[in-house]
Design an enzyme around this catalytic site. Structure first.
Site, PDB file in Angstrom:
ATOM      1  N   ARG A   1       0.844  -1.200   0.000  1.00 43.13           N
ATOM      2  CA  ARG A   1       0.000   0.000   0.000  1.00 43.13           C
ATOM      3  C   ARG A   1       0.878   1.250   0.000  1.00 43.13           C
ATOM      4  O   ARG A   1       1.947   1.280   0.621  1.00 43.13           O
ATOM      5  CB  ARG A   1      -0.898   0.022   1.245  1.00 43.13           C
ATOM      6  CG  ARG A   1      -2.072  -0.916   1.169  1.00 43.13           C
ATOM      7  CD  ARG A   1      -3.091  -0.497   0.105  1.00 43.13           C
ATOM      8  NE  ARG A   1      -4.255  -1.362   0.091  1.00 43.13           N
ATOM      9  CZ  ARG A   1      -4.428  -2.397  -0.755  1.00 43.13           C
ATOM     10  NH1 ARG A   1      -3.501  -2.692  -1.643  1.00 43.13           N
ATOM     11  NH2 ARG A   1      -5.533  -3.116  -0.705  1.00 43.13           N
TER      12      ARG A   1
ATOM     13  N   HIS B   1      -0.652   0.006  -9.804  1.00 46.29           N
ATOM     14  CA  HIS B   1      -1.392  -0.874  -8.878  1.00 46.29           C
ATOM     15  C   HIS B   1      -1.918  -2.131  -9.604  1.00 46.29           C
ATOM     16  O   HIS B   1      -3.131  -2.363  -9.664  1.00 46.29           O
ATOM     17  CB  HIS B   1      -2.550  -0.122  -8.206  1.00 46.29           C
ATOM     18  CG  HIS B   1      -3.005  -0.787  -6.933  1.00 46.29           C
ATOM     19  ND1 HIS B   1      -3.400  -0.085  -5.823  1.00 46.29           N
ATOM     20  CD2 HIS B   1      -3.126  -2.102  -6.598  1.00 46.29           C
ATOM     21  CE1 HIS B   1      -3.757  -0.940  -4.866  1.00 46.29           C
ATOM     22  NE2 HIS B   1      -3.585  -2.176  -5.321  1.00 46.29           N
TER      23      HIS B   1
HETATM   24  P1  NAP Z   1      -2.210 -11.293   5.175  1.00 47.53           P
HETATM   25  O1  NAP Z   1      -2.411 -12.718   4.755  1.00 47.53           O
HETATM   26  O2  NAP Z   1      -3.136 -10.703   6.151  1.00 47.53           O
HETATM   27  O3  NAP Z   1      -0.698 -11.222   5.745  1.00 47.53           O
HETATM   28  C1  NAP Z   1      -0.219 -10.136   6.423  1.00 47.53           C
HETATM   29  C2  NAP Z   1       1.180 -10.454   6.945  1.00 47.53           C
HETATM   30  O4  NAP Z   1       1.738  -9.247   7.501  1.00 47.53           O
HETATM   31  C3  NAP Z   1       1.166 -11.495   8.065  1.00 47.53           C
HETATM   32  O5  NAP Z   1       2.286 -12.353   7.951  1.00 47.53           O
HETATM   33  C4  NAP Z   1       1.280 -10.652   9.318  1.00 47.53           C
HETATM   34  O6  NAP Z   1       1.906 -11.295  10.417  1.00 47.53           O
HETATM   35  C5  NAP Z   1       2.176  -9.529   8.817  1.00 47.53           C
HETATM   36  N1  NAP Z   1       2.042  -8.344   9.660  1.00 47.53           N
HETATM   37  C6  NAP Z   1       0.939  -7.596   9.909  1.00 47.53           C
HETATM   38  N2  NAP Z   1       1.219  -6.593  10.742  1.00 47.53           N
HETATM   39  C7  NAP Z   1       2.525  -6.707  11.054  1.00 47.53           C
HETATM   40  C8  NAP Z   1       3.407  -5.971  11.881  1.00 47.53           C
HETATM   41  N3  NAP Z   1       2.985  -4.915  12.577  1.00 47.53           N
HETATM   42  N4  NAP Z   1       4.690  -6.379  11.956  1.00 47.53           N
HETATM   43  C9  NAP Z   1       5.118  -7.469  11.273  1.00 47.53           C
HETATM   44  N5  NAP Z   1       4.338  -8.210  10.449  1.00 47.53           N
HETATM   45  C10 NAP Z   1       3.049  -7.832  10.360  1.00 47.53           C
HETATM   46  O7  NAP Z   1      -2.191 -10.342   3.922  1.00 47.53           O
HETATM   47  P2  NAP Z   1      -1.880 -10.712   2.391  1.00 47.53           P
HETATM   48  O8  NAP Z   1      -3.020 -11.386   1.761  1.00 47.53           O
HETATM   49  O9  NAP Z   1      -0.549 -11.397   2.345  1.00 47.53           O
HETATM   50  O10 NAP Z   1      -1.773  -9.268   1.747  1.00 47.53           O
HETATM   51  C11 NAP Z   1      -0.844  -8.314   2.219  1.00 47.53           C
HETATM   52  C12 NAP Z   1      -1.167  -6.965   1.627  1.00 47.53           C
HETATM   53  O11 NAP Z   1      -0.828  -6.942   0.242  1.00 47.53           O
HETATM   54  C13 NAP Z   1      -2.633  -6.566   1.624  1.00 47.53           C
HETATM   55  O12 NAP Z   1      -3.047  -6.075   2.886  1.00 47.53           O
HETATM   56  C14 NAP Z   1      -2.675  -5.485   0.575  1.00 47.53           C
HETATM   57  O13 NAP Z   1      -2.407  -4.237   1.171  1.00 47.53           O
HETATM   58  C15 NAP Z   1      -1.511  -5.853  -0.349  1.00 47.53           C
HETATM   59  N6  NAP Z   1      -1.977  -6.254  -1.691  1.00 47.53           N
HETATM   60  C16 NAP Z   1      -1.552  -5.512  -2.753  1.00 47.53           C
HETATM   61  C17 NAP Z   1      -1.947  -5.882  -4.028  1.00 47.53           C
HETATM   62  C18 NAP Z   1      -1.456  -5.136  -5.225  1.00 47.53           C
HETATM   63  O14 NAP Z   1      -1.909  -5.403  -6.326  1.00 47.53           O
HETATM   64  N7  NAP Z   1      -0.514  -4.236  -5.074  1.00 47.53           N
HETATM   65  C19 NAP Z   1      -2.784  -6.997  -4.218  1.00 47.53           C
HETATM   66  C20 NAP Z   1      -3.208  -7.681  -3.098  1.00 47.53           C
HETATM   67  C21 NAP Z   1      -2.792  -7.329  -1.829  1.00 47.53           C
HETATM   68  P3  NAP Z   1       1.248 -12.609  11.079  1.00 47.53           P
HETATM   69  O15 NAP Z   1       1.539 -13.713  10.087  1.00 47.53           O
HETATM   70  O16 NAP Z   1       1.989 -12.764  12.332  1.00 47.53           O
HETATM   71  O17 NAP Z   1      -0.208 -12.330  11.246  1.00 47.53           O
HETATM   72  C1  GLV Z   2      -5.355  -4.968  -4.123  1.00 42.13           C
HETATM   73  O1  GLV Z   2      -4.578  -4.102  -3.900  1.00 42.13           O
HETATM   74  C2  GLV Z   2      -5.981  -5.758  -3.109  1.00 42.13           C
HETATM   75  O2  GLV Z   2      -5.832  -5.450  -1.917  1.00 42.13           O
HETATM   76  O3  GLV Z   2      -6.653  -6.736  -3.462  1.00 42.13           O
END
Ligand code: NAP
Ligand code: GLV
Length: 312
Positions: free
Chosen positions: A227, A275
């Site tokens: 983000r 994005h």
């Molecule tokens: P997720 O499954 O919720 O994983 C989040 C990870 O971040 C977990 O490992 C969590 O730790 C860790 N985390 C959260 N807060 C933390 C902190 N304060 N310190 C250290 N680690 C922390 O999320 P995801 O599905 O992987 O997605 C991650 C992010 O990618 C989304 O929230 C979104 O913003 C972004 N995204 C971007 C796109 C794009 O196209 N650019 C697409 C999709 C998603 P724990 O394992 O200990 O809970």
């Molecule tokens: C894209 O950025 C998503 O969070 O799915």
């Protein structure tokens, strides 16, 4: 069940979404518009504007088509008692792994430098390094981070991955899993490429700023695929201009679309993506939605629920 659909997309994309969702969930009634007090069991949403669900009554689930839900969580009109599920889809994780692999390979092999050289008609061969000499640190080891860390490790990079909770099993043999604030400085000190895949929360907003950059070794690069709110843009520009950081690959921004005239558009050490690191894959996402609606109908808890206290 009656399902309300709300999205921040144009009419064509909205029609496409509804077609795919209706095909995946044909026995439900889909609402595009509603009047105050109208009943709906579920809201399926794609990053809708604040207040989009206002007026709906009886919601039992809000299902996001986006993985990141910080905008939904900031909406004061989203009923606090209604469970919120986010999109977790292997197709999306795979897309993110592809984007991260492209970015890390391009940094490691100097392909962004060669693209710049081509614009200058400059023929210059740079040293060819082995993947095993380029340590990568992935921030966030959730659905996306695991797919990314695994793919990068499979490509031969020494990968560390940082998460909040206690260290878990590695997503790929050899991935070093770290957790908690205390583990971060040493991990940063050993990283040549930093890939951010954290959710945007109160704890992570602005994490990619001057204090973190100062802990990276000189010549390190930053890849932000999570983000725009994670990044302190002036701090990044300062670190690049000072030569402390070598390059940044940015997919997400504080303001999207990235405004015309923004320094990132023309900075020689910044690669901008609009994005697109991992777009929701409509067909597979509709399957994820259908599975969660099925769980709700059977009285089972929906999958991929957001912990509102943690903010992700
Ligand atoms: P997720 O499954 O919720 O994983 C989040 C990870 O971040 C977990 O490992 C969590 O730790 C860790 N985390 C959260 N807060 C933390 C902190 N304060 N310190 C250290 N680690 C922390 O999320 P995801 O599905 O992987 O997605 C991650 C992010 O990618 C989304 O929230 C979104 O913003 C972004 N995204 C971007 C796109 C794009 O196209 N650019 C697409 C999709 C998603 P724990 O394992 O200990 O809970
Ligand atoms: C894209 O950025 C998503 O969070 O799915």
């Amino acid at each position: 069940m009656r399902i309300a659909f709300a999205a921040s997309v144009g009419p064509d994309e909205r029609a496409e979404w509804l077609q795919v969702l209706r095909a995946a969930c044909p026995h439900h009634e889909w609402l595009e518009h509603w009047h105050p007090g109208q009943a709906a069991d579920v809201a399926v949403v794609a990053n809708p504007p604040p207040g989009a669900l206002q007026g709906l009554r009886g919601l039992r689930l809000v299902q996001s088509l986006w993985a990141g839900v910080e905008r939904l969580l900031q909406d004061p009109t989203l009923p606090a008692e209604v469970p919120l599920a986010r999109m977790v889809d292997p197709a999306m994780n795979a897309a993110m792994a592809e984007t991260a692999a492209w970015a890390v390979l391009s940094l490691h092999r100097g392909f962004f430098d060669y693209a710049r050289q081509q614009r200058e008609a400059c023929w210059r061969q740079r040293p060819q390094r082995r993947a095993g000499t380029v340590p990568v640190l992935v921030l966030g080891l959730g659905a996306m981070g695991r797919a990314v860390a695994g793919r990068l490790a499979a490509l031969g990079y020494p990968v560390s991955a940082w998460r909040r909770g206690a260290a878990a099993d590695a997503p790929w043999p050899g991935v070093q899993v770290l957790h908690g604030a205390a583990a971060l400085p040493a991990a940063l000190g050993g990283a040549e490429v930093l890939v951010n895949l954290l959710p945007l929360t109160a704890d992570t907003r602005g994490i990619l700023g001057a204090p973190l950059f100062a802990q990276l070794p000189r010549g390190a690069s930053v890849v932000n695929l999570a983000r725009g709110g994670h990044l302190v843009e002036p701090d990044l520009l300062a670190a690049l201009d000072a030569g402390h950081l070598r390059h940044a690959v940015l997919d997400v921004f504080a303001t999207e679309p990235l405004p015309p005239g923004h320094p990132f558009w023309t900075h020689p050490c910044v690669t901008v993506l609009p994005h697109v690191a991992a777009l929701t894959d409509a067909r597979s996402a509709a399957g994820v939605v259908a599975a969660n609606l099925g769980r709700l109908e059977r009285g089972e808890p929906p999958l991929h629920l957001v912990d509102r206290g943690r903010g992700y």
